[in-house]
Design a protein around this motif. Structure first.
Motif, mmCIF file in Angstrom:
data_model
loop_
_atom_site.group_PDB
_atom_site.id
_atom_site.type_symbol
_atom_site.label_atom_id
_atom_site.label_comp_id
_atom_site.label_asym_id
_atom_site.label_seq_id
_atom_site.Cartn_x
_atom_site.Cartn_y
_atom_site.Cartn_z
ATOM 1 N N TRP A 331 0.686 -1.173 0.511
ATOM 2 C CA TRP A 331 0.020 0.210 -0.117
ATOM 3 C C TRP A 331 0.462 1.115 0.290
ATOM 4 C CZ3 TRP A 331 -5.776 0.786 1.407
ATOM 5 C CH2 TRP A 331 -6.603 -0.482 1.057
ATOM 6 N N ILE A 332 0.189 2.313 -0.777
ATOM 7 C CA ILE A 332 0.858 4.157 -0.384
ATOM 8 C C ILE A 332 0.025 4.291 0.564
ATOM 9 C CG2 ILE A 332 1.343 6.293 -1.446
ATOM 10 C CD1 ILE A 332 0.657 4.955 -3.827
ATOM 11 N N ALA A 333 0.465 4.561 2.548
ATOM 12 C CA ALA A 333 0.171 4.975 2.952
ATOM 13 C C ALA A 333 0.731 6.455 3.527
ATOM 14 C CB ALA A 333 0.273 4.451 4.289
ATOM 15 N N ASN A 334 -0.136 7.488 4.130
ATOM 16 C CA ASN A 334 0.366 9.255 4.643
ATOM 17 C C ASN A 334 0.654 9.054 5.566
ATOM 18 O OD1 ASN A 334 -2.095 8.156 6.123
ATOM 19 N ND2 ASN A 334 -3.204 10.385 5.638
ATOM 20 N N PHE A 335 0.803 7.878 6.218
ATOM 21 C CA PHE A 335 1.539 8.539 7.186
ATOM 22 C C PHE A 335 2.895 7.530 7.812
ATOM 23 C CE2 PHE A 335 -0.448 4.183 7.296
ATOM 24 C CZ PHE A 335 -0.006 2.679 8.308
ATOM 25 N N VAL A 336 3.614 7.116 6.651
ATOM 26 C CA VAL A 336 4.875 6.413 6.084
ATOM 27 C C VAL A 336 5.487 7.667 5.925
ATOM 28 C CG1 VAL A 336 6.316 4.690 5.389
ATOM 29 C CG2 VAL A 336 3.807 4.343 5.719
ATOM 30 N N LEU A 337 7.238 8.405 6.509
ATOM 31 C CA LEU A 337 7.393 9.803 6.004
ATOM 32 C C LEU A 337 8.620 8.724 4.950
ATOM 33 C CD1 LEU A 337 7.646 10.466 9.751
ATOM 34 C CD2 LEU A 337 6.813 11.659 7.949
ATOM 35 N N MET A 338 8.983 9.588 3.951
ATOM 36 C CA MET A 338 9.937 9.316 3.517
ATOM 37 C C MET A 338 11.622 8.707 3.899
ATOM 38 S SD MET A 338 10.482 7.502 0.230
ATOM 39 C CE MET A 338 11.808 6.438 -0.456
ATOM 40 N N GLU A 339 11.833 10.381 4.895
ATOM 41 C CA GLU A 339 12.728 10.925 5.407
ATOM 42 C C GLU A 339 13.238 10.218 6.490
ATOM 43 O OE1 GLU A 339 10.542 13.147 5.226
ATOM 44 O OE2 GLU A 339 10.344 13.488 3.312
ATOM 45 N N TYR A 340 12.812 8.805 6.989
ATOM 46 C CA TYR A 340 12.626 8.215 8.318
ATOM 47 C C TYR A 340 12.794 6.825 7.383
ATOM 48 C CZ TYR A 340 12.461 6.003 12.957
ATOM 49 O OH TYR A 340 13.175 5.928 14.334
ATOM 50 N N GLY A 341 14.163 6.016 8.617
ATOM 51 C CA GLY A 341 14.657 4.718 8.022
ATOM 52 C C GLY A 341 14.804 4.835 6.386
ATOM 53 N N THR A 342 13.363 3.361 5.985
ATOM 54 C CA THR A 342 13.376 3.601 4.679
ATOM 55 C C THR A 342 11.826 4.249 3.663
ATOM 56 O OG1 THR A 342 12.254 1.589 4.862
ATOM 57 C CG2 THR A 342 15.149 1.123 5.022
ATOM 58 N N GLY A 343 11.648 4.670 3.982
ATOM 59 C CA GLY A 343 10.652 5.161 3.554
ATOM 60 C C GLY A 343 9.711 3.673 3.883
ATOM 61 N N LEU A 415 16.966 -13.987 9.896
ATOM 62 C CA LEU A 415 16.770 -12.859 8.555
ATOM 63 C C LEU A 415 18.075 -12.760 8.183
ATOM 64 C CD1 LEU A 415 15.109 -10.168 9.861
ATOM 65 C CD2 LEU A 415 14.210 -11.202 8.131
ATOM 66 N N GLU A 416 19.603 -12.469 8.997
ATOM 67 C CA GLU A 416 20.742 -12.436 8.745
ATOM 68 C C GLU A 416 21.297 -13.519 7.705
ATOM 69 O OE1 GLU A 416 23.073 -10.612 12.528
ATOM 70 O OE2 GLU A 416 21.797 -9.297 11.123
ATOM 71 N N GLU A 417 20.772 -15.140 7.995
ATOM 72 C CA GLU A 417 20.786 -16.288 7.803
ATOM 73 C C GLU A 417 20.557 -16.386 6.532
ATOM 74 O OE1 GLU A 417 20.441 -19.966 10.133
ATOM 75 O OE2 GLU A 417 18.991 -20.363 8.556
ATOM 76 N N LYS A 418 19.430 -15.975 6.346
ATOM 77 C CA LYS A 418 18.497 -16.114 5.232
ATOM 78 C C LYS A 418 19.065 -14.994 4.065
ATOM 79 C CE LYS A 418 13.971 -17.812 5.024
ATOM 80 N NZ LYS A 418 14.182 -18.749 6.134
ATOM 81 N N ARG A 419 19.733 -13.954 4.561
ATOM 82 C CA ARG A 419 20.257 -12.610 3.201
ATOM 83 C C ARG A 419 19.110 -11.840 3.457
ATOM 84 N NH1 ARG A 419 25.304 -13.195 3.424
ATOM 85 N NH2 ARG A 419 26.644 -14.910 3.069
ATOM 86 N N ALA A 420 18.632 -11.825 4.140
ATOM 87 C CA ALA A 420 16.839 -10.772 3.803
ATOM 88 C C ALA A 420 16.484 -9.934 4.871
ATOM 89 C CB ALA A 420 15.425 -11.765 4.498
ATOM 90 N N GLY A 421 17.810 -9.535 5.516
ATOM 91 C CA GLY A 421 17.998 -8.282 6.744
ATOM 92 C C GLY A 421 19.172 -8.259 7.755
ATOM 93 N N ARG A 422 18.963 -7.472 8.593
ATOM 94 C CA ARG A 422 20.264 -7.926 9.265
ATOM 95 C C ARG A 422 20.088 -6.188 10.761
ATOM 96 N NH1 ARG A 422 23.411 -2.189 7.782
ATOM 97 N NH2 ARG A 422 21.348 -1.928 5.611
ATOM 98 N N GLY A 423 20.234 -6.611 11.686
ATOM 99 C CA GLY A 423 19.977 -5.654 12.729
ATOM 100 C C GLY A 423 20.582 -4.762 12.680
ATOM 101 N N ILE A 424 19.952 -3.482 12.927
ATOM 102 C CA ILE A 424 20.598 -1.799 12.649
ATOM 103 C C ILE A 424 20.327 -1.264 13.927
ATOM 104 C CG2 ILE A 424 21.046 -1.704 9.999
ATOM 105 C CD1 ILE A 424 18.620 0.689 10.514
ATOM 106 N N VAL A 425 20.990 0.108 13.889
ATOM 107 C CA VAL A 425 20.390 1.003 15.070
ATOM 108 C C VAL A 425 20.211 2.460 14.159
ATOM 109 C CG1 VAL A 425 21.310 2.898 16.257
ATOM 110 C CG2 VAL A 425 22.009 0.571 16.476
ATOM 111 N N ASN A 426 19.140 2.857 14.057
ATOM 112 C CA ASN A 426 18.250 3.733 13.096
ATOM 113 C C ASN A 426 17.793 5.432 14.142
ATOM 114 O OD1 ASN A 426 17.306 4.734 10.903
ATOM 115 N ND2 ASN A 426 15.616 4.996 11.854
ATOM 116 N N TRP A 427 18.268 5.905 13.823
ATOM 117 C CA TRP A 427 18.547 8.149 14.690
ATOM 118 C C TRP A 427 17.318 8.047 13.634
ATOM 119 C CZ3 TRP A 427 22.143 8.272 18.789
ATOM 120 C CH2 TRP A 427 23.222 6.987 18.252
ATOM 121 N N ARG A 428 16.733 8.769 14.701
ATOM 122 C CA ARG A 428 14.866 9.536 14.391
ATOM 123 C C ARG A 428 15.862 10.677 14.485
ATOM 124 N NH1 ARG A 428 12.493 13.652 16.807
ATOM 125 N NH2 ARG A 428 10.280 13.520 15.852
#
Ligand code: ANZ
Ligand code: ZN
Length: 860
Positions: A331-343, A415-428
């Motif tokens: 979906w496209i959602a109006n509450f998801v911010l492009m500038e945060y995380g991955t959008g 996720l890391e084993e499947k190469r479908a993601g990884r743990g990260i630290v995100n900043w606001r």
């Protein structure tokens, strides 16, 4: 009453200007750029004012608090720097220009002149020789040089970013100029527009800015928490979802989540309106394009997005779940911010309220995956409230049975084993966009050349001055449509080029002014010896409304400058104090009109009526002073009527300085009475008998000396801990004690009155000077320059002492006796103790022993 019998009164109207002139003539409050070897420096700073035109009670409170600190620290042997200046760029000046045709510069400098005069009447111990306004070309030119240094050091970046765009006025709007999604002037729905702008790379400093909060032990916890939340460190994961079918060659979407443990509760994936997948959907479906346009019309502020109704558009694309392999809609959602995380997010309605609202609205599944402690998995379900607390994971394949923290780890590992993601630290925290499309600001000192790109204006051509002849009758940025200003030759290749017409966000101006105060006339932005001597600011004082942005930007600037070797300290403010608001009663007539206090009569029962009509009026207590409620009190009028000392005294007396305080007529009048009382107390004691060699020789004299020294100790502690209202209360008591001291305490009276004046001086400096000179006719001393009184520890000691009472060497009781009690009294008191009498049990006492100050022993 005839003239002669009228009691004499303290005439502040002549005394206050006289002492202000005396301090000024002596330069009592001047500090050198570089303190002499061995000096104990103390830098006191209040957040500098915006020159709106008049000072308000919030200023009076702020500067009085700072002045008490400055005067107290000066008296306790510190070399104090206490400067004042003006945060002088900003929108109101441009609005005045548009509305009233005055030039922003003329408007600003005129306001500064008014406010400077008002501040001077408050008797603040300021070093006025350091004054500057951020709109002085001498200041903003140095800021331009500093910006170029930051550029060279890699702290600056140019990138595209979204702004609020008014399509009718063709101009960029600040967030505060967007009202209910419309331009404040044109009323047109605001759009978002991408513009190339300058950014300061504050995000790179995010970990340091967060970590260093721990070292700020003289900052309010509340402010540190607000900063930490703003910086917003969150631990989570990036998860890559494969698209069921590639879209324009794109094969996957990445989301950021703090809850990888809830992946099995997913029911959709949502992207921001500005996300590439949204654009791909728009290219295929005009309805999608329409929805994206609607999202654009929503304000850019986070608050606007938070408040808006959650809405979405189903793109028809699908993604595959990395764990269960199932497909979910995008979906496209109006509450998801492009500038945060991955959008982009994955939506788990059972674990997130926004996702739940969204799912309910569009009929998407809601699968609970976290079971609250004590809940029954067979019956637990989610209605209208998402479950966001801890619990056990269920409905979740290999994560079943784990607690939330363990499940997060397990999900990330998988996720890391499947190469479908990884743990990260995100900043606001986002990078700090400093470009503003307005006139009344510091010009960004670069030139755009078609051949060379961005070229900094050579330093010997700084300042890039604002042009004087500007036209505010057209919408948009006057710098941009000025006929000549922006047209220059490229400093590097000499070809025709254009100046940057954006100016800096005014937060840039306030991010380093405290450092410039250390050497305000230097030919370079900062003088190393001066900033290293004076920084950090020892005590910064201001409103909580600046707890986040201003303080964070100033911290970032200082950190950057410190990294460039220009300042030793990475932190600008060692101590921070945030003061409360000044409130005032408000009066509202039944028909909704806000009445001025002078149009209202309040009777003894506290019932208010409108003088003109006699109608009863509603009283609002403790409301922030505001022009819209007609409940402001003009400091200038208060000083005219009562004098600065009275205003200062009242504002300090009411409540602890970090709380709100209510301004009241009765309160100021009370403070004014106290001023007169102190004046009478001193003047009617004159001439004093000469101070006795041994002022404590009579019991009354000793008593007065004890009160004096206890007052010194108590006021000192109160001032050290910002308990200024306590200091005021102690001084009231002290004055009472002096007034009530019997005649045979006269030998101790001079000391008492001197202490009273010196303790009062940080708060009521004019009165203290006036009475000091009355006590010491012909003196050239100024209380403002005298050392702080010291409490004699001997006189602080209790007047009684505790003695242990023994019977046959065994402790039976403790007794309190007067220090000068006779031996007889001591024995009688000891024998009166029940325990002692019981131990003696009527036996004859063979011996009584008394070791002075320690024990009494009865041998039976
Ligand atoms: C799935 C999920 C499940 C989430 C759940 C929360 C609860 P903080 O803590 O502020 O970092 N999110 C991520 N990127 C977003 C964006 N660009 N716009 C709007 N929301 C976004 O918040 C992180 C959470 O906010 C993420 O974790 C994501 O929703 C959402 F039971 O992912 B969560
Ligand atoms: Zn060029």
């Amino acid at each position: 009453m005839d003239q002669a019998s009228e009691p004499a009164r303290y005439d502040f109207t002549t005394a206050e200007p006289r002492w202000q002139a005396a301090w000024n003539d002596r330069a009592s409050f001047a500090a050198p750029d570089v303190p002499p070897e061995g000096a104990k420096k103390y830098y006191v700073l209040e957040m500098f004012p915006y020159p709106s035109g008049k000072i308000h009670m919030g200023h009076v409170r702020n500067y009085t608090l700072g002045d008490v600190v400055a005067r107290y620290k000066r008296a306790t042997g510190h070399l104090v720097m206490h400067p004042m200046g003006w945060d002088a760029f900003g929108l109101p000046a441009e609005n005045a220009a548009r509305d009233r045709g005055v030039h922003p510069g003329a408007w600003t400098y005129n306001n500064i002149a008014n406010m400077r005069a008002e501040l001077k009447r408050m008797g603040l111990s300021l070093d006025w020789s350091r004054e500057f306004a951020t709109c002085d070309p001498e200041y903003y030119g140095q800021q331009q040089a500093l910006f170029q240094d930051l550029m060279a050091a890699g702290f600056v970046e140019r990138k595209e970013s979204w702004v609020n765009w008014d399509p009718v006025d063709n101009t960029v709007l600040a967030n505060e100029q967007v009202i209910d999604g419309r331009g404040w002037r044109s009323g047109a729905p605001v759009e978002k527009k991408l513009l190339s702008q300058w950014f300061l790379k504050i995000t790179e400093a995010a970990p340091d800015l967060l970590e260093a909060l721990n070292g700020l032990d003289r900052w309010p916890e509340r402010v540190k928490l607000m900063q930490a939340n703003w910086i917003g460190r969150s631990e989570g994961a990036r998860v890559r979802f494969e698209l069921a079918q590639a879209v324009d060659g794109v094969t996957d979407v990445e989301v950021f989540t703090t809850r990888p443990d809830t992946l099995f509760g997913m029911s959709f994936l949502a992207v921001a309106a500005e996300h590439p997948l949204a654009a791909a959907a728009a290219a295929r479906n005009p309805k999608a394009a329409e929805f994206i346009a609607e999202c654009r019309a929503m304000g850019t502020s986070e608050a606007a997005i938070e408040q808006a109704e959650k809405r979405g558009f189903d793109t028809g694309f699908f993604v595959k779940h990395p764990f269960n392999g199932m497909e979910y809609p995008v979906w496209i959602a109006n509450f998801v911010l492009m500038e945060y995380g991955t959008g982009a997010i994955f939506g788990c309605p059972s674990g997130d309220q926004r996702d739940l609202d969204f799912a309910r609205k569009y009929g998407l599944p809601v699968l609970p995956v976290v079971l609250p402690p004590d809940a029954d998995p067979a019956t637990f379900s989610i209605a209208d409230v998402a479950y966001t607390d801890d619990g056990r994971i269920y409905n979740s394949g290999f994560l079943n049975g784990l607690a939330v923290p363990e499940a997060k780890k397990a999900a990330i590992a998988a996720l890391e084993e499947k190469r479908a993601g990884r743990g990260i630290v995100n900043w606001r925290l986002r990078d700090w966009g400093v470009s503003r499309q307005r006139y009344w600001g510091c010009p960004i000192p670069v030139i755009h050349c078609d051949a060379c790109g961005v070229v900094p204006v050579p330093k010997d051509q700084l300042p890039v001055k604002l042009p004087e002849d500007v036209d505010f009758s057209r919408p948009g940025n006057p710098l941009d449509h000025h006929p000549t200003w922006k047209h220059v030759n490229c400093p590097s290749c000499g070809r025709a080029a254009v100046r940057e017409t954006d100016t800096f966000d005014t937060f840039v101006d306030s991010s380093w002014y405290f450092a410039r105060f250390c050497s305000p006339r230097a030919a370079e932005p900062l003088t190393k010896a001066a900033v290293d001597a004076w920084l950090p600011v020892d005590q910064y004082i201001g409103g909580i409304e600046h707890a986040i942005l201003h303080l964070l930007y100033a911290r970032f600037f200082t950190r950057a400058l410190s990294g460039m070797g220009k300042v030793a300290t990475p932190e600008p403010f060692a101590g921070l104090f945030t003061q409360g608001m000044v409130t005032h009663a408000s009066y509202r007539a039944a028909d909704g009109r806000w009445l001025y206090p002078e149009d209202v009569a309040v009777d003894a029962e506290g019932v208010a009526t409108e003088k003109a009509t006699g109608a009863v009026v509603a009283i609002g207590r403790g409301e922030k002073m505001s022009k819209s409620k007609n409940n402001t009190v003009d400091p200038g009028a208060i000083i005219d009527r009562y004098g600065a000392d009275t205003a200062r005294w009242f504002i300090l007396s009411d409540n602890p300085p970090d709380r709100d305080m209510e301004w009241s007529e009765a309160g100021v009048a009370g403070a004014a009475r106290f001023v007169q009382r102190v004046w009478r107390l001193v003047t009617t004691s004159l001439p004093l008998p000469p101070a006795s060699e041994t002022p404590g020789e009579t019991p009354a004299g000793r008593k007065l000396r004890q009160v004096t020294h206890r007052s010194i100790a108590a006021v000192t502690t109160a001032l050290e801990t910002f308990a200024f209202n306590v200091a005021v209360a102690r001084i009231h008591e002290f004055a009472n004690a002096i007034a009530e001291a019997p005649a045979d305490a006269a030998g101790a009276k001079l000391e008492a009155l001197e202490a009273l004046l010196r303790l009062t001086a940080p708060m009521m400096p004019h009165l203290a000077e006036e009475l000091w000179s009355a006590l010491h006719p012909g003196t050239t001393d100024l209380v403002a320059e005298l050392p702080w009184p010291e409490a004699d520890p001997d006189l602080l000691k209790a007047d009684t002492l505790t003695l242990a009472v023994q019977v046959n060497g065994k402790l039976r009781a403790n007794i309190e006796v007067a220090l000068d009690a006779s031996e007889d009294t001591i024995f009688t008191t000891a024998l009166a103790e029940e325990n002692v009498a019981r131990a003696i049990d009527g036996k004859p006492i063979r011996k009584r022993i008394h070791v002075r100050g320690r024990i009494v022993n009865f041998v039976v």
